[in-house]
Motif scaffolding. Sequence first.
Motif, PDB file in Angstrom:
ATOM      1  N   TYR A 286      41.174  31.211  43.371  1.00 53.03           N
ATOM      2  CA  TYR A 286      41.106  32.835  42.882  1.00 53.03           C
ATOM      3  C   TYR A 286      42.051  33.013  42.092  1.00 53.03           C
ATOM      4  O   TYR A 286      41.995  33.702  41.007  1.00 53.03           O
ATOM      5  CB  TYR A 286      41.024  33.294  44.219  1.00 53.03           C
ATOM      6  CG  TYR A 286      41.298  34.940  43.987  1.00 53.03           C
ATOM      7  CD1 TYR A 286      40.042  35.695  43.579  1.00 53.03           C
ATOM      8  CD2 TYR A 286      42.262  35.606  44.147  1.00 53.03           C
ATOM      9  CE1 TYR A 286      40.089  37.132  43.488  1.00 53.03           C
ATOM     10  CE2 TYR A 286      42.417  37.102  43.703  1.00 53.03           C
ATOM     11  CZ  TYR A 286      41.359  37.785  43.692  1.00 53.03           C
ATOM     12  OH  TYR A 286      41.688  39.109  43.330  1.00 53.03           O
ATOM     13  N   GLY A 287      43.371  32.613  42.207  1.00 48.27           N
ATOM     14  CA  GLY A 287      44.453  32.867  41.660  1.00 48.27           C
ATOM     15  C   GLY A 287      44.557  32.349  40.197  1.00 48.27           C
ATOM     16  O   GLY A 287      45.249  32.906  39.501  1.00 48.27           O
ATOM     17  N   ARG A 288      43.725  31.538  39.438  1.00 49.27           N
ATOM     18  CA  ARG A 288      43.608  30.880  38.393  1.00 49.27           C
ATOM     19  C   ARG A 288      42.423  31.573  37.534  1.00 49.27           C
ATOM     20  O   ARG A 288      42.277  30.921  36.603  1.00 49.27           O
ATOM     21  CB  ARG A 288      43.575  29.469  38.482  1.00 49.27           C
ATOM     22  CG  ARG A 288      44.865  28.661  39.181  1.00 49.27           C
ATOM     23  CD  ARG A 288      44.486  27.205  39.124  1.00 49.27           C
ATOM     24  NE  ARG A 288      45.915  26.601  39.493  1.00 49.27           N
ATOM     25  CZ  ARG A 288      47.101  26.464  38.963  1.00 49.27           C
ATOM     26  NH1 ARG A 288      47.024  26.668  37.499  1.00 49.27           N
ATOM     27  NH2 ARG A 288      47.975  25.694  39.392  1.00 49.27           N
ATOM     28  N   LEU A 289      41.985  32.527  38.063  1.00 52.08           N
ATOM     29  CA  LEU A 289      40.785  33.096  37.460  1.00 52.08           C
ATOM     30  C   LEU A 289      41.186  34.104  36.451  1.00 52.08           C
ATOM     31  O   LEU A 289      42.242  34.536  36.724  1.00 52.08           O
ATOM     32  CB  LEU A 289      39.688  33.663  38.536  1.00 52.08           C
ATOM     33  CG  LEU A 289      39.078  32.880  39.466  1.00 52.08           C
ATOM     34  CD1 LEU A 289      38.089  33.726  40.413  1.00 52.08           C
ATOM     35  CD2 LEU A 289      38.274  31.660  38.867  1.00 52.08           C
ATOM     36  N   SER A 290      40.388  34.364  35.540  1.00 53.64           N
ATOM     37  CA  SER A 290      40.474  35.666  34.666  1.00 53.64           C
ATOM     38  C   SER A 290      40.653  36.983  35.608  1.00 53.64           C
ATOM     39  O   SER A 290      39.975  37.104  36.558  1.00 53.64           O
ATOM     40  CB  SER A 290      39.751  35.745  33.554  1.00 53.64           C
ATOM     41  OG  SER A 290      38.387  35.965  33.978  1.00 53.64           O
ATOM     42  N   GLY A 291      41.106  38.161  34.929  1.00 57.20           N
ATOM     43  CA  GLY A 291      41.125  39.164  35.615  1.00 57.20           C
ATOM     44  C   GLY A 291      39.696  39.760  35.707  1.00 57.20           C
ATOM     45  O   GLY A 291      39.472  40.154  36.989  1.00 57.20           O
ATOM     46  N   GLY A 292      38.806  39.790  34.978  1.00 55.17           N
ATOM     47  CA  GLY A 292      37.494  40.082  35.075  1.00 55.17           C
ATOM     48  C   GLY A 292      36.699  39.333  36.281  1.00 55.17           C
ATOM     49  O   GLY A 292      35.973  39.726  37.004  1.00 55.17           O
ATOM     50  N   GLU A 293      36.933  37.921  36.299  1.00 55.58           N
ATOM     51  CA  GLU A 293      36.520  37.103  37.264  1.00 55.58           C
ATOM     52  C   GLU A 293      36.918  37.457  38.512  1.00 55.58           C
ATOM     53  O   GLU A 293      35.951  37.513  39.703  1.00 55.58           O
ATOM     54  CB  GLU A 293      36.519  35.637  36.985  1.00 55.58           C
ATOM     55  CG  GLU A 293      35.798  35.220  35.706  1.00 55.58           C
ATOM     56  CD  GLU A 293      36.353  33.690  35.426  1.00 55.58           C
ATOM     57  OE1 GLU A 293      35.656  32.994  34.868  1.00 55.58           O
ATOM     58  OE2 GLU A 293      37.419  33.188  35.448  1.00 55.58           O
ATOM     59  N   GLN A 294      38.336  38.003  38.775  1.00 56.69           N
ATOM     60  CA  GLN A 294      38.783  38.215  40.002  1.00 56.69           C
ATOM     61  C   GLN A 294      38.154  39.355  40.498  1.00 56.69           C
ATOM     62  O   GLN A 294      37.993  39.471  41.853  1.00 56.69           O
ATOM     63  CB  GLN A 294      40.317  38.378  39.879  1.00 56.69           C
ATOM     64  CG  GLN A 294      41.124  37.078  39.761  1.00 56.69           C
ATOM     65  CD  GLN A 294      42.681  37.095  39.702  1.00 56.69           C
ATOM     66  OE1 GLN A 294      43.143  38.374  39.421  1.00 56.69           O
ATOM     67  NE2 GLN A 294      43.335  36.237  40.096  1.00 56.69           N
TER      68      GLN A 294
ATOM     69  N   THR B  45      38.478  48.875  36.796  1.00 53.24           N
ATOM     70  CA  THR B  45      38.842  48.011  35.379  1.00 53.24           C
ATOM     71  C   THR B  45      40.160  48.288  34.737  1.00 53.24           C
ATOM     72  O   THR B  45      40.402  48.102  33.529  1.00 53.24           O
ATOM     73  CB  THR B  45      37.571  48.442  34.256  1.00 53.24           C
ATOM     74  OG1 THR B  45      37.629  50.141  34.266  1.00 53.24           O
ATOM     75  CG2 THR B  45      36.129  48.348  34.935  1.00 53.24           C
ATOM     76  N   ALA B  46      41.142  49.123  35.535  1.00 51.39           N
ATOM     77  CA  ALA B  46      42.459  49.473  35.062  1.00 51.39           C
ATOM     78  C   ALA B  46      42.911  48.501  34.116  1.00 51.39           C
ATOM     79  O   ALA B  46      43.928  48.549  33.220  1.00 51.39           O
ATOM     80  CB  ALA B  46      43.227  50.352  36.011  1.00 51.39           C
ATOM     81  N   SER B  47      43.126  47.230  34.947  1.00 52.50           N
ATOM     82  CA  SER B  47      43.863  45.998  34.409  1.00 52.50           C
ATOM     83  C   SER B  47      43.183  45.264  33.506  1.00 52.50           C
ATOM     84  O   SER B  47      43.778  43.997  33.232  1.00 52.50           O
ATOM     85  CB  SER B  47      44.693  45.416  35.442  1.00 52.50           C
ATOM     86  OG  SER B  47      43.735  44.893  36.279  1.00 52.50           O
ATOM     87  N   LEU B  48      41.956  45.254  33.093  1.00 46.51           N
ATOM     88  CA  LEU B  48      41.000  44.412  32.370  1.00 46.51           C
ATOM     89  C   LEU B  48      40.944  44.667  30.819  1.00 46.51           C
ATOM     90  O   LEU B  48      41.152  45.838  30.214  1.00 46.51           O
ATOM     91  CB  LEU B  48      39.567  44.483  33.118  1.00 46.51           C
ATOM     92  CG  LEU B  48      39.294  44.431  34.632  1.00 46.51           C
ATOM     93  CD1 LEU B  48      38.081  44.126  34.925  1.00 46.51           C
ATOM     94  CD2 LEU B  48      40.218  42.943  35.063  1.00 46.51           C
TER      95      LEU B  48
END
Length: 256
Positions: free
Chosen positions: A136-144, A166-169
Amino acid sequence: MSLDVTNFSFSYGKSPLLQHVSFSLGEGQLIALLGPNGAGKTTLFRCILGLNEGYQGSITVEGSEVRSLSPRQLSHRIAYIPQIHYPAFQYSVLEMVLMGTTHRLSAVASPGKSEDNDAMQALSTLGIEHLAQRDYGRLSGGEQQMVLIARALVQQTKLLLMDEPTASLDYGNQLRVLSAVRRLTRSGYTVLLSTHNPQHALSYADRVLALAGGTLAADGPAREVLSPALIKTLYGVDAVFSPDGRYILPQEVLSC
């Protein structure tokens, strides 16, 4: 799944934050909660989730007052999707999603085949089942963010609360997450989503709730209540809408 907020008021000490706010959520809607910083959006969410009990008025989910429900009972009724979450330990995507089943298990039980199947179904619903064994920690922000939505789906409630998901995406991931959320509402989920971006509300939401000055400044269909006057009230900026009403532009951009 019904959520009714009636004559809701909340104060920090002697400083009132929200006064006499009332609304009800219907099934299969994406409702955008708008408001400037400090308007009370997060506080309202915390009260709905049973984390702040010192409010006046009532908040009921399926007819039960939130203050009367235990955390386990409430988790059967409402699922919460935070902004990007960074766990203290390394978990696979499947393990992260399975955390959404814990309210269905006893304190000493572990997720079994049934829970695994539910988790995979949630991932499949969002089109990310291929990520199940990824870190999980290696996913992109959107995937997370999509994984956190899947974790909410396995709670098996139709009411989802999302606090600025979506604030940090980046732009592309913002649209992918919002599109996925809207598809969920078309299958019967009710989503209350806070955002600082009125364009997101205009493009994706069925309905807008707007908080300003301690009250509910607007409540209605997105295309009807979003207006230059409301943008000015909420954010103190002048805005214009495109002739077809689909886009919001700052007035200063058109003046350049």
